[in-house]
Design an enzyme around this catalytic site. Structure first.
Site, PDB file in Angstrom:
ATOM      1  N   HIS A  14       0.838  -1.236  -0.128  1.00  0.00           N
ATOM      2  CA  HIS A  14      -0.031   0.145  -0.108  1.00  0.00           C
ATOM      3  C   HIS A  14       0.925   1.177  -0.042  1.00  0.00           C
ATOM      4  O   HIS A  14       1.226   1.842   1.108  1.00  0.00           O
ATOM      5  CB  HIS A  14      -0.956  -0.030   1.181  1.00  0.00           C
ATOM      6  CG  HIS A  14      -2.034   0.958   1.197  1.00  0.00           C
ATOM      7  ND1 HIS A  14      -3.375   0.645   1.654  1.00  0.00           N
ATOM      8  CD2 HIS A  14      -1.890   2.342   1.086  1.00  0.00           C
ATOM      9  CE1 HIS A  14      -3.946   1.949   1.495  1.00  0.00           C
ATOM     10  NE2 HIS A  14      -3.117   2.905   1.145  1.00  0.00           N
ATOM     11  N   ASN A  18       2.585   9.240  -5.714  1.00  0.00           N
ATOM     12  CA  ASN A  18       2.799  10.770  -5.392  1.00  0.00           C
ATOM     13  C   ASN A  18       2.736  11.101  -3.779  1.00  0.00           C
ATOM     14  O   ASN A  18       3.757  11.977  -3.625  1.00  0.00           O
ATOM     15  CB  ASN A  18       1.768  11.626  -6.037  1.00  0.00           C
ATOM     16  CG  ASN A  18       2.108  11.901  -7.638  1.00  0.00           C
ATOM     17  OD1 ASN A  18       3.332  12.255  -8.089  1.00  0.00           O
ATOM     18  ND2 ASN A  18       1.216  11.212  -8.522  1.00  0.00           N
ATOM     19  N   ASP A 143      -9.802   7.577  -8.018  1.00  0.00           N
ATOM     20  CA  ASP A 143      -9.976   8.483  -7.014  1.00  0.00           C
ATOM     21  C   ASP A 143     -11.465   8.509  -6.845  1.00  0.00           C
ATOM     22  O   ASP A 143     -12.203   9.030  -8.000  1.00  0.00           O
ATOM     23  CB  ASP A 143      -9.381   9.947  -7.578  1.00  0.00           C
ATOM     24  CG  ASP A 143      -9.477  10.896  -6.480  1.00  0.00           C
ATOM     25  OD1 ASP A 143     -10.375  10.809  -5.617  1.00  0.00           O
ATOM     26  OD2 ASP A 143      -8.563  11.948  -6.347  1.00  0.00           O
ATOM     27  N   GLY A 176      -8.641   8.170  -2.212  1.00  0.00           N
ATOM     28  CA  GLY A 176      -9.138   9.749  -2.292  1.00  0.00           C
ATOM     29  C   GLY A 176      -9.986  10.056  -1.047  1.00  0.00           C
ATOM     30  O   GLY A 176     -10.261   8.960  -0.233  1.00  0.00           O
ATOM     31  N   GLU A 206     -12.164   4.494   6.589  1.00  0.00           N
ATOM     32  CA  GLU A 206     -11.257   5.515   6.994  1.00  0.00           C
ATOM     33  C   GLU A 206     -12.118   6.471   7.800  1.00  0.00           C
ATOM     34  O   GLU A 206     -11.762   7.090   8.752  1.00  0.00           O
ATOM     35  CB  GLU A 206     -10.581   6.284   5.782  1.00  0.00           C
ATOM     36  CG  GLU A 206      -9.658   5.495   5.049  1.00  0.00           C
ATOM     37  CD  GLU A 206      -8.725   6.239   3.963  1.00  0.00           C
ATOM     38  OE1 GLU A 206      -7.731   6.922   4.148  1.00  0.00           O
ATOM     39  OE2 GLU A 206      -9.434   6.474   2.951  1.00  0.00           O
TER      40      GLU A 206
HETATM   41  P1  IMP Z   1      -1.090   9.276  -6.749  1.00  0.00           P
HETATM   42  O1  IMP Z   1      -2.304   8.192  -6.828  1.00  0.00           O
HETATM   43  O2  IMP Z   1       0.031   8.645  -7.072  1.00  0.00           O
HETATM   44  O3  IMP Z   1      -1.386  10.709  -7.331  1.00  0.00           O
HETATM   45  O4  IMP Z   1      -0.921   9.436  -5.215  1.00  0.00           O
HETATM   46  C1  IMP Z   1      -1.927  10.425  -4.556  1.00  0.00           C
HETATM   47  C2  IMP Z   1      -3.087  10.189  -4.356  1.00  0.00           C
HETATM   48  O5  IMP Z   1      -3.323   8.941  -3.456  1.00  0.00           O
HETATM   49  C3  IMP Z   1      -4.184  11.246  -3.610  1.00  0.00           C
HETATM   50  O6  IMP Z   1      -4.611  12.196  -4.341  1.00  0.00           O
HETATM   51  C4  IMP Z   1      -5.316  10.324  -2.986  1.00  0.00           C
HETATM   52  O7  IMP Z   1      -6.083  10.200  -3.999  1.00  0.00           O
HETATM   53  C5  IMP Z   1      -4.501   9.138  -2.519  1.00  0.00           C
HETATM   54  N1  IMP Z   1      -4.220   8.884  -1.333  1.00  0.00           N
HETATM   55  C6  IMP Z   1      -2.982   9.079  -0.743  1.00  0.00           C
HETATM   56  N2  IMP Z   1      -3.197   8.722   0.462  1.00  0.00           N
HETATM   57  C7  IMP Z   1      -4.449   8.705   0.935  1.00  0.00           C
HETATM   58  C8  IMP Z   1      -5.057   8.202   2.057  1.00  0.00           C
HETATM   59  O8  IMP Z   1      -4.468   8.187   3.088  1.00  0.00           O
HETATM   60  N3  IMP Z   1      -6.530   7.883   1.802  1.00  0.00           N
HETATM   61  C9  IMP Z   1      -7.260   8.044   0.597  1.00  0.00           C
HETATM   62  N4  IMP Z   1      -6.638   8.258  -0.366  1.00  0.00           N
HETATM   63  C10 IMP Z   1      -5.251   8.311  -0.250  1.00  0.00           C
HETATM   64 ZN    ZN Z   2      -3.818   4.952   0.854  1.00  0.00          ZN
END
Ligand code: IMP
Ligand code: ZN
Length: 345
Positions: A14, A18, A143, A176, A206
């Site tokens: 997990h 980003n 998302d 998201g 969550e």
């Molecule tokens: P990416 O998908 O590589 O751009 O990583 C960032 C995205 O992961 C964020 O915009 C969220 O949609 C998701 N994300 C990161 N951490 C969490 C969390 O703790 N809960 C829910 N979504 C998360």
């Molecule tokens: Zn997560």
């Protein structure tokens, strides 16, 4: 124990790309922009990217999402996205991770399409496998803030890329802002992905949302993320807890993430204990190691220290994690790699 958690071969299931970008990687990305002559405003924000303990800017999980947008802006070009992926995989490798499922949400930016976003990550994963002994896979994220039509489009891309790159694209996930959107709206899209052979993991519980937690457990995903508000002592109900206990769906546990987003008040009262005592499989993960200033070794260390787990219990948790990787046919190889290292020490 310090060295033990560092040296033990570990599994990461997990990690959002980003959110996993470290400060050294950010600096390298900014150098990339400077060298390419592209104007980049991230410099002004880089010190704001990380969340420290008790950070007054954070009141709840929702406040954390704005931090990730700084990294997302740095990965808007394919070359920078590729570099970020390679450097992040290298960091996981350097701290003893032997298998990772990196997840990321495909984005249309001014400089690439969602399809190119997916292909860039696949390319980086393939390239990294030639350089380091870390087995890396890609979970494509949806998302929950996105429109259903967009989610359907991403699922189509995920199905296509899984067909073409079955050895890299292994699953899809829902993440998201948990206060936005409804899982039931995304359910048909996730069902289609599953029918096409992709594994599914869902951020679940969550926040307190009994109806959605029950819908998610009934869907029977291959894994869930967090599972915070499922036990009655943590905002769930007897029904949500017994549904999870009966299903035995493995839970990706992200201790520091939950503390820093204020989903859990402190480590010792984290719901890990409830899951562990109920024999629900747990996998120790980082979530967003860049934003939360942590590492996979550190998360294992915190878990061992907080819940008084000895070395054999930590190895057992890691060996068990191998049962739940999305890649087919790797379980025995990974368990052997872990056992070989642990027997030598
Ligand atoms: P990416 O998908 O590589 O751009 O990583 C960032 C995205 O992961 C964020 O915009 C969220 O949609 C998701 N994300 C990161 N951490 C969490 C969390 O703790 N809960 C829910 N979504 C998360
Ligand atoms: Zn997560």
């Amino acid at each position: 124990m310090n060295n033990f958690c560092r040296n033990m071969p570990k599994i990461e299931l997990h990690a959002h790309l980003n959110g996993s970008i470290s400060q050294p990687t950010m600096l390298k990305l900014m150098r990339y922009y400077a060298d390419s002559g592209i104007e980049d405003k991230s410099n002004a924000f880089i010190n704001e990217f990380q969340i420290g303990a008790g950070d007054s800017r954070i009141l709840s999980i929702i406040d954390c999402f704005q931090f990730v947008t700084i990294a997302q802006s740095l990965t808007r070009f394919p070359e920078a996205l590729k570099l970020a992926t390679l450097l992040t995989l290298q960091e996981f490798h350097e701290e003893g991770c032997i298998y990772i499922e990196l997840r990321s949400t495909p984005r249309n930016t001014q400089y690439m399409t969602m399809k190119q976003y997916i292909e860039t990550i696949i390319e980086a994963i393939r390239e990294s496998s030639l350089q380091i002994t870390l087995v890396s896979k890609y979970i494509i994220s949806i998302d929950r803030r996105s429109a259903i039509s967009e989610a359907e489009k991403i699922i189509n891309l995920a199905i296509d890329s899984h067909k073409q790159h079955q050895d890299v694209v292994v699953g899809v996930e829902l993440s998201g802002d948990p206060t936005v959107g409804k899982f039931s709206d995304f359910l048909p899209a996730f069902s289609r992905a599953r029918e096409a052979g992709l594994k599914v993991t869902l951020h679940c519980g969550e926040i307190c949302n009994v109806e959605e937690i029950l819908e998610m457990i009934e869907f029977n995903p291959d894994r869930i993320g967090h599972g915070t508000c499922i036990h009655p002592d943590y905002g769930g109900t007897a029904e949500t807890w017994s549904a999870l206990c009966e299903s035995k769906i493995p839970v990706e546990v992200c201790l520091t993430s939950n503390i820093k987003t204020k989903s859990s008040p402190d480590y010792s009262s984290h719901h890990f204990k409830k899951l562990y005592e109920a024999n629900i499989p747990v996998i120790i993960c980082t979530d967003d190691k860049g934003v939360f200033i942590t590492s996979l070794s550190q998360e294992h260390q915190i878990c061992a220290d907080t819940f008084n787990l000895d070395e054999s219990e930590m190895v057992k948790i890691t060996l068990q994690a191998c049962n739940f990787v999305f890649a087919e046919g790797l379980k025995d190889t990974l368990q052997k790699r872990i056992n070989d290292v642990m027997c030598k020490n």
